[in-house]
Design a protein around this motif. Sequence first.
Motif, short mmCIF file in Angstrom:
data_model
loop_
_atom_site.label_atom_id
_atom_site.label_comp_id
_atom_site.label_asym_id
_atom_site.label_seq_id
_atom_site.Cartn_x
_atom_site.Cartn_y
_atom_site.Cartn_z
N LEU A 201 0.82 -1.22 0.00
CA LEU A 201 0.00 0.00 0.00
C LEU A 201 0.85 1.26 0.00
O LEU A 201 1.82 1.36 0.75
N LYS A 202 0.46 2.20 -0.86
CA LYS A 202 0.96 3.57 -0.73
C LYS A 202 -0.27 4.45 -0.61
O LYS A 202 -1.15 4.42 -1.50
N LEU A 203 -0.34 5.19 0.50
CA LEU A 203 -1.56 5.95 0.77
C LEU A 203 -1.40 7.41 0.36
O LEU A 203 -0.33 7.99 0.54
N GLY A 204 -2.48 7.98 -0.15
CA GLY A 204 -2.52 9.41 -0.43
C GLY A 204 -3.10 10.14 0.77
O GLY A 204 -2.94 9.71 1.91
N ASP A 205 -3.84 11.22 0.51
CA ASP A 205 -4.41 12.01 1.61
C ASP A 205 -5.45 11.21 2.38
O ASP A 205 -6.18 10.40 1.81
N ARG A 206 -5.53 11.51 3.70
CA ARG A 206 -6.62 10.91 4.48
C ARG A 206 -7.88 11.73 4.23
O ARG A 206 -7.89 12.94 4.43
N ILE A 207 -8.95 11.03 3.80
CA ILE A 207 -10.20 11.72 3.41
C ILE A 207 -11.09 11.93 4.63
O ILE A 207 -11.66 12.99 4.83
N GLN A 208 -11.26 10.86 5.42
CA GLN A 208 -12.15 10.96 6.58
C GLN A 208 -11.90 9.83 7.55
O GLN A 208 -11.23 8.85 7.22
N VAL A 209 -12.46 9.99 8.76
CA VAL A 209 -12.38 8.94 9.78
C VAL A 209 -13.81 8.45 10.00
O VAL A 209 -14.72 9.26 10.22
N ASN A 210 -14.01 7.15 9.91
CA ASN A 210 -15.34 6.56 10.12
C ASN A 210 -15.29 5.76 11.42
O ASN A 210 -14.33 5.03 11.66
N ALA A 211 -16.32 5.88 12.24
CA ALA A 211 -16.30 5.12 13.50
C ALA A 211 -17.73 4.75 13.88
O ALA A 211 -18.67 5.48 13.59
N GLY A 212 -17.88 3.59 14.51
CA GLY A 212 -19.24 3.18 14.88
C GLY A 212 -19.24 2.07 15.91
O GLY A 212 -18.20 1.53 16.29
N ILE A 213 -20.46 1.74 16.34
CA ILE A 213 -20.68 0.72 17.38
C ILE A 213 -21.83 -0.18 16.94
O ILE A 213 -22.85 0.32 16.46
N ILE A 214 -21.65 -1.51 17.10
CA ILE A 214 -22.79 -2.41 16.85
C ILE A 214 -22.96 -3.36 18.03
O ILE A 214 -21.98 -3.70 18.70
N PRO A 215 -24.20 -3.82 18.25
CA PRO A 215 -24.40 -4.79 19.33
C PRO A 215 -23.69 -6.10 18.99
O PRO A 215 -23.63 -6.48 17.84
N SER A 216 -23.13 -6.75 19.99
CA SER A 216 -22.53 -8.07 19.78
C SER A 216 -23.10 -9.00 20.84
O SER A 216 -22.44 -9.39 21.78
#
Length: 388
Positions: free
Chosen positions: A241-256
């Motif tokens: 992998l070669k990464l370019g700009d970071r676009i966004q951060v995604n975060a979440g929670i689900i029941p387990s």
Amino acid sequence: MDYDVLIVGGGPAGLSCAAQLPVGMRCLIVHQDKEIGRPVRTSGGSWVCDLQNIGVPPEFYQTINEIEIRSDNQRSLHHMRNHKMAVLDITGLYQWLAGHARRAGAEIWTGAKFLTTLQGADGFFTSEIRLSGNESRSVRSKYIVDASGTPRAVMQSLGLGARAQRVGVGIEYEYEIEEAQKDRASLFVGAPVLQGYGWIFPAPKNHIRIGVGVIQPDTDVSPRDIIDPLLTPEFLQSYGLKLGDRIQVNAGIIPSEPFEKKVVFGRAIRVGDSANVATPTVGEGIRLAIELGGHLGQCLKDCHLIGADFPLKAYERQATRRFQWQYKFGFWANQKIAAYGPEDWDKSIARVARLDEAQLAALIRCELTPSRMINAAFNQLKSKLQRA
Ligand SMILES: Cc1cc2nc3c(=O)[nH]c(=O)nc-3n(C[C@H](O)[C@H](O)[C@H](O)COP(=O)(O)OP(=O)(O)OC[C@H]3O[C@@H](n4cnc5c(N)ncnc54)[C@H](O)[C@@H]3O)c2cc1C
């Protein structure tokens, strides 16, 4: 304000439910975020066949031809010819679903948070909604659908269910791609992500998502504390992998938590993550939220046409038939692997490497029928004997 159906939550479950209601049935969706599909709280792994079945346009997903799974010392690589994975453009897909809901006549209020509801003696619900600017509205509805995901906002308000105690918590960084194999999804387990797993998902628009998720309270480590030290140049290089700009951060929670078959409480109904339908194996819930949401919408339509509530029983029966047994096995596996150490993961990935494409897809999709499990056990035994 009077509606036939109030849907709390404009995620895939709520939007798909609304899209099936007839135009004459007054439906309101209240959604706490300012926009449908933003911020993103999921990583968008899915399957091409399911997306084609519901007519999702191909520009909303990246097709994946290879699935790679790595532990500390093992790697299994699967070429998926007939069971192709897909990675979704979440904002695009959810807004496309919202378009269907609006065309079916649904009103959607964004920036509108459901606070509480009470059922009156006439059976109608009166719900309090807070709009942006702290203005509030009372909404009366005959049915109320809890599609709020992990908060289970309606169930909690009616005293019908508590917030999940055991949850999957995930974070993901989304980058522009400079260099990557765009048709390969990778999952990684072992020392860096004990009590969870990590993923690398090439996504539409030349993006790539790298994320980790853990189960809490099985661990008290936060996924953010794992992901930052993980993304070293060596790690990225090992995946090409070669990464370019970071676009966004995604975060979440689900029941387990185990699947609960009670999803209909008179005229209060739950669907999607509020009904715990994400798979216990990898926490995949978007296609299931769409499927179950659509089915609930059809049953509510039948209720409206015949003027009775019994079609909702069919919805509950279908959810039970679809999930109860498979998720029993799946949840058992979930608890077992949550306690794995690095060596257990190495052994497990060595076994996964011997699965054929259909068996791997069934494992990830949590379609663990007894015959599939017996077949897989037989194949493992056969290959052990051959090696011996
Ligand atoms: C880190 C992570 C990664 C995941 N990865 C995948 C994956 O790769 N593939 C996959 O298929 N699934 C994945 N999932 C699971 C998937 O996101 C869920 O199963 C799916 O989103 C469930 O849809 P839903 O409509 O039930 O709930 P949600 O998508 O959670 O939608 C519910 C909406 O209701 C809104 N809401 C909540 N409370 C209120 C309120 N009081 N008033 C108004 N609105 C409210 C929320 O803002 C939310 O947008 C992942 C989940 C997480 C957390």
